[in-house]
Motif scaffolding. Structure first.
Motif, short mmCIF file in Angstrom:
data_model
loop_
_atom_site.label_atom_id
_atom_site.label_comp_id
_atom_site.label_asym_id
_atom_site.label_seq_id
_atom_site.Cartn_x
_atom_site.Cartn_y
_atom_site.Cartn_z
N SER A 106 -2.83 0.09 6.49
CA SER A 106 -2.92 -0.19 5.05
C SER A 106 -4.20 0.38 4.45
O SER A 106 -4.18 0.97 3.36
CB SER A 106 -2.87 -1.71 4.81
OG SER A 106 -1.69 -2.27 5.33
N ILE A 123 -4.39 3.22 1.46
CA ILE A 123 -5.08 2.93 0.20
C ILE A 123 -6.19 3.95 -0.04
O ILE A 123 -6.37 4.47 -1.16
CB ILE A 123 -5.63 1.50 0.21
CG1 ILE A 123 -4.49 0.49 0.19
CG2 ILE A 123 -6.56 1.26 -0.98
CD1 ILE A 123 -4.92 -0.94 0.45
N SER A 178 0.83 -1.21 0.00
CA SER A 178 0.00 0.00 0.00
C SER A 178 0.86 1.26 0.00
O SER A 178 0.55 2.24 -0.70
CB SER A 178 -0.94 -0.01 1.21
OG SER A 178 -0.22 0.09 2.42
#
Length: 329
Positions: A285, A289, A21
């Motif tokens: 993460s 993202i 990510s």
């Protein structure tokens, strides 16, 4: 409880997702950057303009996003154990509302990023102390009293925030709204928030066994030798400080602390020794993202990252809700 090998595999997979990510966040944007240019920027300070974009803009933003997402997910996991409520969320105790009041005051008076962050943290700590003080009755506080007090304080903070938006100068409204919906565009040096994330996780992990027992009920935990009252106070303090740090750096980003612990619990079980670090990796993460999407979906215009986390979180929450209803049926 998970075997050690399975736990290590889960953590390794989530660590790989975290690295992926962050790598994606460094490459994707209004200027596309190749993996080789990213590597050159990180290893030998090369890469020209692309390297400068990576080092000065994208890397600090990605690391700050990862740390804030990890803090929110960790706070959510801790609060769900503390309150024994799967709907417990880092913002349910009014901490985000207090931070919002402080940040909006700073924006109205034209303070810089440091002033916004400073007043947001002061507001978050003020809300934390207010909730704890009001919830602490003669016989101490229970999880239901703490939850109800937090909801009331959060509602009061929301009313103050709405009033401030109604009377604020028009030239300040956009910045205020972006902060309230979550914004990583003004992030600076990520070292402090990364250190805070590491400290909160290292403080929490040694108490994983006691948290496992507390999740089974205060009476059970006390019968098995857990000092329930100090543990509750410590969990509340740690979760509140984690939330305050995340909100201060990234604004009011919702759903990370609610959804991530749920999803991780479905995949790993309820052992806090695995759930806490896994929630940190998954939460970090997810926010990285979401922020990458916020930067690129309507590029060069940027969306508030809180909009993306809500768009991800609402369907996920509804899925979990229907799954739970089907399981009970």
């Amino acid at each position: 409880m998970p075997t050690r090998r399975r736990a290590l595999l889960i953590l390794a997979a989530l660590a790989g997702l975290s690295q992926l990510s962050i790598a994606l966040a460094l490459m994707v944007g209004s200027i596309s950057i190749t993996p080789f240019e990213v590597l050159a920027a990180l290893v030998d300070n090369g890469g020209g303009t692309a390297g400068e974009v990576v080092r000065s803009l994208r890397l600090p933003r990605a690391l700050t996003g990862f740390a804030c997402g990890g803090l929110l997910a960790l706070a959510g996991a801790l609060l769900q154990v503390l309150l024994r409520n799967p709907l417990a969320d880092p913002y349910v105790l009014g901490i985000s509302g207090g931070a919002g009041i402080g940040a909006l005051l700073a924006i109205v008076f034209g303070f810089g990023v440091a002033g916004v962050n400073g007043l947001a943290f002061v507001g978050a700590l003020g809300a934390m102390l207010l909730v704890f003080g009001l919830a602490h009755g003669e016989g101490g506080w229970t999880h239901s009293r703490l939850l109800l007090t937090g909801v009331i304080v959060a509602a009061g903070c929301g009313a103050v925030v709405t009033l401030m938006l109604a009377i604020a100068p028009e030239d300040r409204l956009r910045g205020m709204l972006f902060w309230l919906m979550g914004d990583l565009s003004q992030t600076g040096d990520p070292k402090l928030v990364l250190i805070l994330l590491a400290m909160v996780l290292l403080i929490s992990l040694p108490f994983a066994r006691e948290l496992n027992l507390l999740a089974r009920g205060a009476d059970v935990a006390q019968a098995l030798g857990v000092a329930v009252r100090p543990l509750r106070r410590g969990v509340y303090l740690v979760a509140s400080l984690a939330t305050a740090a995340a909100v201060t750096h990234a604004g009011a980003i919702g759903f990370i602390g609610l959804i991530v612990p749920h999803l991780v619990r479905l995949a790993t079980g309820n052992d806090q020794r695995l759930l806490l670090p896994a929630s940190v990796l998954a939460g970090g993460s997810l926010l990285v993202i979401a922020d990458t999407l916020a930067r690129t979906v309507l590029a060069p215009q940027q969306l508030p990252v809180g909009v993306l986390t809500a768009l991800i979180g609402v369907p996920a929450f509804l899925f979990l809700l229907t799954r739970g209803a089907a399981g009970r049926g």
